[in-house]
Structures are given as structure tokens and as C-alpha cells.
Design a protein around this motif. Structure first.
Motif: not given
Length: 269
Positions: A19-22, A55, A59-60, A62
Motif C-alpha cells: 500500500a506504500n504508493n501514491v 500524512g 506512512t502516507t 499527499t
């Protein structure tokens, strides 16, 4: 996914959660590279610069597009110093995370013009934007070093002095890559086409003597329009065995009056 940024797990850099992507940019505008500046992560695309705001729990992230309206041409043609310096499709720019400013002035800007005819300008090779594997940039001792392959098929290095905002050109050793590290002691490493590594030190260029030309200022005594007559001009130097040629000019450097050469091993006049 050329528009995605990926990161490893916090405190566990050897692992990465799926989940570590954006998604930062579209596939039509691929990302080029990233960096950290003033404690904030950024990512360059071909068309712009994005800030990555952390975030909760770090861990997140934006993404948010900055006011920098130009993108980064190749992955390794940028460096971080007092500002972030990067190559775009028409020159080199500096940004502090916002609107960019050109550092390529009128004297060197034609070298970066993709529509410029010929292979050289002022004796320096025009930037070949297709030779991306030769494009490197490094920040070293208050200077921005930019290496590129010219349309004249030679490797060139342009150096920008950040403090005095002036350029100089290096064209001698055939280099292939560049790396700078200033964390402990300032060090610049150049990778040669011959497979050897070179440092910015010493008094020769890969075993070849370095030719130099020094031009003094015009002596006008504050009255440039008044005709003057000089009895003697004395040059005091130590060639240390190298060949030094001294030339004397008049008429604002337009007319050469005399020339003399010395290869003395000691101080001479």
C-alpha cells in the motif's frame, strides 16, 4: 506505473508494504526523480514539480503540484544546494519549491536552444537533448556542475558559480558520469570514458597538461580616451618549467604590439 511514487516501511527500509504508493502524475507525464529539500519530499515529472506532504504517522503522502511550471528533462540532471537546480527543455533553472528562475543567462542560453542551428555556439557544443545518458548535474563547492553530450559529439561541462552568478566551460577530459558528496569533505568524482575515475584536484588533466589563458584588465589610468606612451611593461612570474607566452595589446585589445615566451624553471622578469 511511471507516475507513481513508492516508499519503504517506516523504520524498516528493507521492506515495502504494497500500500506504500501514491499516484502523483499521469502516465503521459512520467516522474523523473525525487529529493528532499527543507525537510519536505518532492518529485519531478517531465512537466512540473510536486510536493509530497506526509500524512498521519508519516506512512502516507499527499501530492500537490507546486507553482514550478517546468519539469525535469532527465533523471540525473538535477542537484540540491541552497536551491534545487535542474535541467529543463530550454535551459537550467533554480527553484526553492515554488516558481522557477532561469540561471542560464544570455551568454549561455543559446547552447540550450533546441532550435539553434549548427553544432556549436561560441566554440562550445550545443546541448544534445537526445543524449540523456550523458546528462549529469552536481552541486560542489558553491558551484553547479552540468555535464552533457554536445551536438559536436564531444562531452562538455558547464559550471555555474552560485555566489557570483557566472559561468565557465570545461572541455578536455572525456567524461561519462559525475558524482559529488559534501557531507564530510567536499569531493567531486568524474567517470571517464576510458573506465577510470577522476577527482577535481591535481595539476594535470588525466596526464595531459592543462592549458590556460589569463587576460588582464585594460590599463586606462581612469582616462581611456587619452593617448598614452609607455616605456616598459614588466611581467614578473615563475613558469616552473612550463612554457608561458606573454602578449601585449593596445587599442582596447584590438592590436597586438609584442610577444615573448619563457620556459624558465625559476622566477623571471
Amino acid at each position: 506505473n511511471p507516475g507513481f511514487v513508492y516508499w519503504t516501511n517506516k523504520f524498516d527500509p528493507d521492506r515495502q508494504d504494497p500500500a506504500n504508493n501514491v499516484e502523483v502524475s499521469s502516465p503521459q507525464d512520467p516522474l523523473q526523480n525525487g529529493f528532499v529539500y527543507n525537510g519536505l519530499a518532492y518529485a519531478f515529472s517531465k512537466a512540473g514539480l510536486y510536493a509530497l506532504y506526509p500524512g498521519l504517522g508519516d506512512t502516507t503522502f499527499t501530492p500537490s503540484k507546486t507553482s514550478c511550471s517546468r519539469g525535469h528533462w532527465t533523471p540525473l540532471s538535477f542537484c540540491v544546494g541552497p536551491q534545487v537546480f535542474f535541467l529543463s527543455n530550454d535551459g537550467i533553472y533554480a527553484t526553492a519549491g515554488g516558481l522557477e528562475q532561469a540561471i542560464t543567462d544570455d551568454k549561455v542560453r543559446p547552447l540550450f536552444d533546441p532550435d539553434q542551428s549548427g553544432t556549436t555556439f561560441g566554440g562550445i557544443g550545443l546541448v544534445d537533448y537526445t543524449a540523456t545518458s550523458y546528462m549529469f548535474m552536481a552541486y560542489y563547492k558553491n558551484e553547479v556542475w552540468f555535464q552533457y553530450r554536445g551536438k559536436d559529439s564531444a562531452t562538455h561541462i558547464l559550471v555555474f558559480d552560485v555566489r557570483y552568478r557566472r559561468w565557465r566551460h570545461i572541455s578536455a577530459l572525456a567524461t561519462r558520469s559525475m558524482y559529488a558528496d559534501e557531507q564530510v569533505v567536499a569531493n567531486l568524482i568524474l567517470g571517464g570514458e576510458n573506465g577510470h575515475l577522476y577527482q577535481d584536484t591535481g595539476d594535470d588533466d588525466g596526464g595531459t597538461a592543462i592549458a590556460a589563458e589569463v587576460e588582464t584588465g585594460l590599463i586606462t589610468i581612469g582616462v581611456p580616451l587619452v593617448h598614452k606612451e609607455w616605456g616598459h611593461l614588466i611581467t614578473d612570474l615563475n613558469p616552473a618549467g612550463a612554457t608561458v607566452t606573454v602578449k601585449v595589446y593596445s587599442a582596447k585589445g584590438a592590436t597586438q604590439l609584442a610577444t615573448t615566451t619563457s620556459a624558465s624553471a625559476t622566477r623571471t622578469r
